[in-house]
Design an enzyme around this catalytic site. Sequence first.
Site, mmCIF file in Angstrom:
data_model
loop_
_atom_site.group_PDB
_atom_site.id
_atom_site.type_symbol
_atom_site.label_atom_id
_atom_site.label_comp_id
_atom_site.label_asym_id
_atom_site.label_seq_id
_atom_site.Cartn_x
_atom_site.Cartn_y
_atom_site.Cartn_z
ATOM 1 N N HIS A 113 -22.062 -1.385 19.028
ATOM 2 C CA HIS A 113 -23.024 -2.201 20.036
ATOM 3 C C HIS A 113 -24.133 -3.253 19.638
ATOM 4 O O HIS A 113 -24.717 -3.325 18.782
ATOM 5 C CB HIS A 113 -24.156 -1.456 20.814
ATOM 6 N N HIS A 119 -25.689 -7.788 19.651
ATOM 7 C CA HIS A 119 -26.310 -8.807 21.140
ATOM 8 C C HIS A 119 -26.258 -9.488 19.897
ATOM 9 O O HIS A 119 -26.590 -10.182 18.821
ATOM 10 C CB HIS A 119 -27.708 -8.439 21.324
ATOM 11 N N LEU A 120 -25.849 -11.078 20.271
ATOM 12 C CA LEU A 120 -24.580 -12.872 19.489
ATOM 13 C C LEU A 120 -25.552 -13.205 20.712
ATOM 14 O O LEU A 120 -25.889 -14.245 19.639
ATOM 15 C CB LEU A 120 -23.309 -12.496 19.959
ATOM 16 N N ARG A 121 -26.625 -13.392 21.690
ATOM 17 C CA ARG A 121 -26.867 -13.989 22.710
ATOM 18 C C ARG A 121 -25.390 -15.306 22.741
ATOM 19 O O ARG A 121 -24.310 -15.065 22.614
ATOM 20 C CB ARG A 121 -28.338 -15.094 22.315
ATOM 21 N N ASN A 177 -24.975 -9.008 28.571
ATOM 22 C CA ASN A 177 -26.525 -9.596 28.825
ATOM 23 C C ASN A 177 -27.197 -10.681 29.135
ATOM 24 O O ASN A 177 -28.222 -10.711 27.987
ATOM 25 C CB ASN A 177 -28.101 -8.271 28.491
ATOM 26 N N LYS A 180 -20.738 -2.623 31.185
ATOM 27 C CA LYS A 180 -21.941 -1.569 30.292
ATOM 28 C C LYS A 180 -23.258 -1.096 32.145
ATOM 29 O O LYS A 180 -23.140 -3.041 32.467
ATOM 30 C CB LYS A 180 -22.692 -2.471 29.538
ATOM 31 N N HIS A 208 -27.150 2.354 29.194
ATOM 32 C CA HIS A 208 -28.263 1.855 29.089
ATOM 33 C C HIS A 208 -29.220 3.827 29.335
ATOM 34 O O HIS A 208 -29.034 3.119 30.875
ATOM 35 C CB HIS A 208 -28.729 0.771 28.974
ATOM 36 N N HIS A 228 -27.097 3.406 22.050
ATOM 37 C CA HIS A 228 -28.249 3.917 21.503
ATOM 38 C C HIS A 228 -29.048 4.725 21.675
ATOM 39 O O HIS A 228 -30.252 4.832 22.172
ATOM 40 C CB HIS A 228 -29.256 2.558 21.517
ATOM 41 N N LEU A 278 -36.033 -1.234 23.009
ATOM 42 C CA LEU A 278 -35.460 -0.253 24.209
ATOM 43 C C LEU A 278 -34.298 0.108 23.642
ATOM 44 O O LEU A 278 -34.054 -0.403 22.941
ATOM 45 C CB LEU A 278 -36.012 -0.836 24.894
ATOM 46 N N ASP A 305 -27.504 -1.808 17.912
ATOM 47 C CA ASP A 305 -28.024 -3.005 18.907
ATOM 48 C C ASP A 305 -28.785 -4.176 18.215
ATOM 49 O O ASP A 305 -29.990 -4.057 18.564
ATOM 50 C CB ASP A 305 -29.099 -1.396 19.707
ATOM 51 N N HIS A 321 -34.371 -11.885 18.926
ATOM 52 C CA HIS A 321 -35.228 -12.912 19.479
ATOM 53 C C HIS A 321 -36.556 -13.836 18.948
ATOM 54 O O HIS A 321 -36.315 -13.283 17.629
ATOM 55 C CB HIS A 321 -36.401 -12.180 20.260
ATOM 56 N N ALA A 333 -38.521 -7.181 23.560
ATOM 57 C CA ALA A 333 -38.079 -5.797 23.375
ATOM 58 C C ALA A 333 -36.095 -6.135 22.510
ATOM 59 O O ALA A 333 -35.824 -6.784 22.713
ATOM 60 C CB ALA A 333 -37.855 -4.357 24.801
#
Length: 343
Positions: free
Chosen positions: A13, A15-17, A41, A99, A136, A174, A219, A247, A251, A263
């Site tokens: 899990h 997030h690579l953007r 996302n 997801k 989630h 998560h 989150l 996770d 940001h 978050a």
Amino acid sequence: MQRITFTRPDDWHVHLRDGDEMRTVVADTARRFARAIIMPNLTPPVTTTKMAMAYRSRILAALPKRTKFEPLMTLFLTGKTGPQEIVKAKQSGFVHGVKYYPAGATTHSDSGVTDLNKCFGALEEMQKLDMPLLVHGEVTNPDVDMFDREKVFIERVLSQITQRYPRLRIVFEHITTREAVEYVTSAPDNIAATITVHHLLLNRNAMFSGGLCPHHYCLPVLKRELHRQALIKAATSGNPKFFLGSDSAPHTKNAKQAGCGCAGIYTAHAAIELYTEAFEQAGALDKLEAFASFHGGNFYRLPRNTDKITLARRSWKVPRTLRFGKESLVPLRAGEVVGWQLV
Ligand code: NCD
Ligand code: ZN
């Protein structure tokens, strides 16, 4: 023990953007992990196999030269995701999960699910084709206390999904509470969970120690110590239902240190090193390899990685900021020390 060597892990899990931002963080994940489940996302979210294919190409193009890393793609489930899209996803060979974000539960989840009934066609097909559902697990109802969102999700939503689709493979992502640990432990084998390193290392005091600390806000939000203890116990138990999912969610510094801060905690720069710390603190270094490198692959039915990584017991200082696109981000442990280093 001064060094440990074990099978190269995977991150189930992350997030690579995208774009410039991705180019500045993807190497952190690819240096440590052979594969990772890539969260969908983005804005707009990755809702189709076609979009996932394009995103996958952008990830591969953003990797440093000669880096071997396999992005395992996911689709973002909405009320409009039909069974046809699930068929395409399955046939692609590169989509490994779908997801489920309750609308508004977290960063960029506005187009998530508002009404579960609208997803029945997709869920039915996923069960049939054995495509995992990644959830989630938090309700968003304003009447539910922030710290109870996960527990109430189990009662109101997850139980409903598992009753309707008893054979659907589900990753409860998560997890942060004792209730989630108990739920997953007693559920059938098709239900598993990922655990982040920040939920293993920190309890909710970390958001308030010495003043409000936005860099510890994520989150699902950090919970009480008793929940952290339950997560440690689960992660180090050797139970194959629990596996690594960082996770890591970058940001910009400005987006975190704001009137309404985002978050997400960035851990990719030291993910496996920090998990090693957590397992060592629990006296369970011997359980790390299975949690980080075996259980997830088994659940996703993917072959085990063949190469190894080595970590040395050597302190190093995490930079105060890291580059993030044209801006910067503040990683976990910024300006502080991590006790293990990747060799
Ligand atoms: C994630 C993000 O920033 O995309 N944030 C977070 O706090 N974990 C979204 C998510 O996984 O909930
Ligand atoms: Zn996430």
